[in-house]
Motif scaffolding. Structure first.
Motif, PDB file in Angstrom:
ATOM      1  N   ILE A  25      -8.633   1.102  -7.547  1.00  0.00           N
ATOM      2  CA  ILE A  25      -7.454   1.004  -6.661  1.00  0.00           C
ATOM      3  C   ILE A  25      -6.994   2.389  -6.553  1.00  0.00           C
ATOM      4  N   VAL A  26      -7.074   3.390  -7.557  1.00  0.00           N
ATOM      5  CA  VAL A  26      -6.632   4.845  -7.458  1.00  0.00           C
ATOM      6  C   VAL A  26      -7.540   5.482  -6.613  1.00  0.00           C
ATOM      7  N   ALA A  27      -8.840   5.187  -6.573  1.00  0.00           N
ATOM      8  CA  ALA A  27      -9.657   5.896  -5.693  1.00  0.00           C
ATOM      9  C   ALA A  27      -9.430   5.351  -4.120  1.00  0.00           C
ATOM     10  N   GLY A  28      -9.001   4.191  -3.955  1.00  0.00           N
ATOM     11  CA  GLY A  28      -8.546   3.684  -2.722  1.00  0.00           C
ATOM     12  C   GLY A  28      -7.370   4.250  -2.036  1.00  0.00           C
ATOM     13  N   LEU A  29      -6.321   4.447  -3.079  1.00  0.00           N
ATOM     14  CA  LEU A  29      -5.138   5.078  -2.535  1.00  0.00           C
ATOM     15  C   LEU A  29      -5.417   6.389  -2.323  1.00  0.00           C
ATOM     16  N   VAL A  30      -6.096   7.342  -2.907  1.00  0.00           N
ATOM     17  CA  VAL A  30      -6.403   8.764  -2.611  1.00  0.00           C
ATOM     18  C   VAL A  30      -6.992   8.876  -1.312  1.00  0.00           C
ATOM     19  N   ALA A  31      -8.198   8.017  -1.017  1.00  0.00           N
ATOM     20  CA  ALA A  31      -8.896   8.002   0.065  1.00  0.00           C
ATOM     21  C   ALA A  31      -8.069   7.823   1.408  1.00  0.00           C
ATOM     22  N   SER A  32      -7.306   6.586   1.308  1.00  0.00           N
ATOM     23  CA  SER A  32      -6.610   6.188   2.291  1.00  0.00           C
ATOM     24  C   SER A  32      -5.123   7.051   2.397  1.00  0.00           C
ATOM     25  N   ALA A  33      -4.826   7.830   1.375  1.00  0.00           N
ATOM     26  CA  ALA A  33      -3.617   8.869   1.957  1.00  0.00           C
ATOM     27  C   ALA A  33      -3.912  10.216   2.227  1.00  0.00           C
ATOM     28  N   MET A  34      -5.215  10.627   1.987  1.00  0.00           N
ATOM     29  CA  MET A  34      -5.406  12.051   2.300  1.00  0.00           C
ATOM     30  C   MET A  34      -6.854  12.216   3.172  1.00  0.00           C
TER      31      MET A  34
END
Length: 126
Positions: free
Chosen positions: A75-84
């Motif tokens: 989930i954290v990796a998905g958030l980082v990738a989607s946000a930046m």
């Protein structure tokens, strides 16, 4: 569902090298352009998180706690990738893939819980 966790972990460990090479190339491109984007660094961070989640899911495929931990890393990796994602547009794909893996791990938790409760009911009936 143990097999699913192991397959997801292997896929993530293999994708680690691809994402690292891509993010290094994008980071160098961002540095030469002096654009101020951080998509290369975000890609590297996403790759590290995916590697950690993959290793946890392979090593702890029989553990509920390891499944939850790997799901949190996805989930954290998905958030980082989607946000930046910025100029590194492949990062959107990797972010979506991380969310899919997190959903599969969540599904495996519920299916495992259902199997455990039905096994207990069968044991009590005997």
């Amino acid at each position: 569902m143990k097999t699913l966790r192991m397959v997801c972990g292997i896929i993530c460990c293999c994708l680690f090298m691809v994402i690292v090479f891509q993010s290094c190339a994008v980071g160098i491109g961002n540095a030469f352009e002096d654009s101020g984007e951080v998509s290369g660094s975000a890609g590297f961070f996403t790759a590290i998180l995916m590697l950690v989640a993959g290793i946890i899911s392979i090593a702890g495929r029989k553990s509920k706690g390891a499944t939850i931990t790997a799901m949190c890393f996805y989930i954290v990796a998905g958030l980082v990738a989607s946000a930046m994602y910025g100029s590194f547009s492949d990062l959107k794909i990797y972010g979506t893939l991380n969310f899919i893996f997190a959903g599969l791990f969540l599904l495996s938790l519920f299916i495992g819980k259902k199997k455990e409760s039905s096994k207990i009911e069968e044991d009590q009936a005997k």
